[in-house]
Design an enzyme around this catalytic site. Structure first.
Site, mmCIF file in Angstrom:
data_model
loop_
_atom_site.group_PDB
_atom_site.id
_atom_site.type_symbol
_atom_site.label_atom_id
_atom_site.label_comp_id
_atom_site.label_asym_id
_atom_site.label_seq_id
_atom_site.Cartn_x
_atom_site.Cartn_y
_atom_site.Cartn_z
ATOM 1 N N THR A 21 0.838 -1.199 0.000
ATOM 2 C CA THR A 21 0.000 0.000 0.000
ATOM 3 C C THR A 21 0.873 1.249 0.000
ATOM 4 O O THR A 21 0.697 2.150 -0.823
ATOM 5 C CB THR A 21 -0.915 0.007 1.244
ATOM 6 O OG1 THR A 21 -1.688 -1.188 1.266
ATOM 7 C CG2 THR A 21 -1.842 1.209 1.228
ATOM 8 N N TYR A 62 -3.921 -9.642 4.639
ATOM 9 C CA TYR A 62 -3.789 -8.255 5.086
ATOM 10 C C TYR A 62 -5.165 -7.598 5.195
ATOM 11 O O TYR A 62 -5.875 -7.455 4.208
ATOM 12 C CB TYR A 62 -2.888 -7.540 4.072
ATOM 13 C CG TYR A 62 -2.609 -6.079 4.264
ATOM 14 C CD1 TYR A 62 -2.970 -5.377 5.403
ATOM 15 C CD2 TYR A 62 -1.932 -5.378 3.265
ATOM 16 C CE1 TYR A 62 -2.686 -4.040 5.543
ATOM 17 C CE2 TYR A 62 -1.634 -4.035 3.390
ATOM 18 C CZ TYR A 62 -2.018 -3.373 4.531
ATOM 19 O OH TYR A 62 -1.731 -2.040 4.659
ATOM 20 N N LYS A 93 -1.714 -9.299 8.791
ATOM 21 C CA LYS A 93 -1.341 -7.904 9.001
ATOM 22 C C LYS A 93 -2.651 -7.143 9.118
ATOM 23 O O LYS A 93 -3.509 -7.236 8.234
ATOM 24 C CB LYS A 93 -0.525 -7.340 7.839
ATOM 25 C CG LYS A 93 -0.268 -5.829 8.007
ATOM 26 C CD LYS A 93 0.383 -5.161 6.807
ATOM 27 C CE LYS A 93 0.510 -3.655 7.057
ATOM 28 N NZ LYS A 93 1.108 -2.925 5.915
#
Length: 301
Positions: free
Chosen positions: A47, A136, A165
């Protein structure tokens, strides 16, 4: 059994030149710098790395450059997120052939799929990609908050689910990941995506974090991690308060990528502050505020 991935992992920024082409020299320099400063792993195509602004070829090129630069000294765990499940599978297999240590994947981020369809998405990737995979959870960008119960189901059914995550601000969510999922699979990594939650997550029984500011000053994150793991809570708290001072960078910047790139610039790194539109470099006023934080903490290359 300990977690497969742990400690301090950087969601690697993607350096660009002024014309917004890849800055290959800066990619290699930054990967070496992070390895030298103590990251346990690097997460390209992230990201913070503007993965949605990269072509497939660029994502592969950045990952290859990082692999070459670190030479096996730290894990390389690239992102394979995509809206089409089979695109994630194909990218994961390509990265497997490059020799990466694992991969990271978010939910699809356009169509908001049901938990049942989300399970099919992740299960397909876990079955078809022969790598340890971190799933994630970043609801602020995907619009989907992965239920802890889904992590538990996937952990029971897929041994290559390496962990979670989570870029969320909920202590309850992390507590449940530890008490529900990690209790079932001791090797399941619980990792925060937020710098300021590193110590709290460790204290709850988590394993570390994948945090944007570890691109620029991972030595501070390592100080928190190492002190806590050695049982020196006083030193861990002192280092954490230093990290909290650094996190003020986010108060002024307009995005994770540009906050990190600006911090690296004012520290004297050979990394330019450019980001691909619609992101743009921070203003001179913001840059000076970030520079003041860097000076206060003695951060320079």
């Amino acid at each position: 059994m300990s977690a497969r991935f742990y400690g301090v992992i950087s969601p690697f920024i993607t350096p660009f030149r002024e014309d917004l082409s890849l800055d290959r020299e800066a990619v290699a320099w930054l990967a070496r710098y992070q390895a030298e400063k103590g990251v346990h792993g690097i997460f390209p195509n992230s990201t913070t790395g503007e993965f949605v602004h990269l072509s497939r070829e660029e994502a592969v090129e950045v990952t290859r450059l990082v692999l070459e630069a670190v030479g096996g000294k730290v894990w390389v765990i690239p992102g394979i997120s995509a809206n089409y499940t089979e695109d994630s599978v194909a990218l994961g297999r390509t990265f497997k052939d490059l020799g990466v240590d694992g991969a990271v994947v978010t939910p699809p981020y356009f169509f908001k799929v049901s938990p049942e369809r989300l399970k099919v998405h992740f299960s397909t990737i876990l079955e078809k990609v022969d790598l340890p995979i971190i799933v994630y959870n970043i609801p602020a960008t995907t619009g989907i908050n992965i239920p802890v119960g889904l992590y538990l189901e996937l952990a029971k059914e897929h041994s290559n689910l390496a962990g979670a995550k989570a870029t969320v601000e909920s202590f309850t969510y992390f507590r449940q990941l530890v008490q529900v999922v990690k209790a079932e699979r001791k090797d399941f990594a619980v990792l925060t995506g937020l710098d300021d939650l590193l110590l709290p997550v460790l204290m709850m029984g988590g394993d570390g974090g994948i945090m944007a500011l570890a691109n620029a000053a991972p030595q501070i994150h390592r100080e928190v991690y190492d002190a806590y793991r050695s049982g020196d809570l006083k030193r861990a708290l002192e280092a954490w308060h230093k990290l909290l001072r650094l996190v003020r960078v986010y108060d002024y910047a307009t995005s994770f990528p540009t906050s990190v790139k600006t911090l690296l610039k004012v520290m004297g790194a050979p990394v330019k502050p450019y980001a691909r539109t619609p992101l743009t470099p921070e203003t001179r006023e913001v840059e000076e505020k970030i520079a003041q934080i860097a000076r206060e903490l003695g951060l320079k290359i």
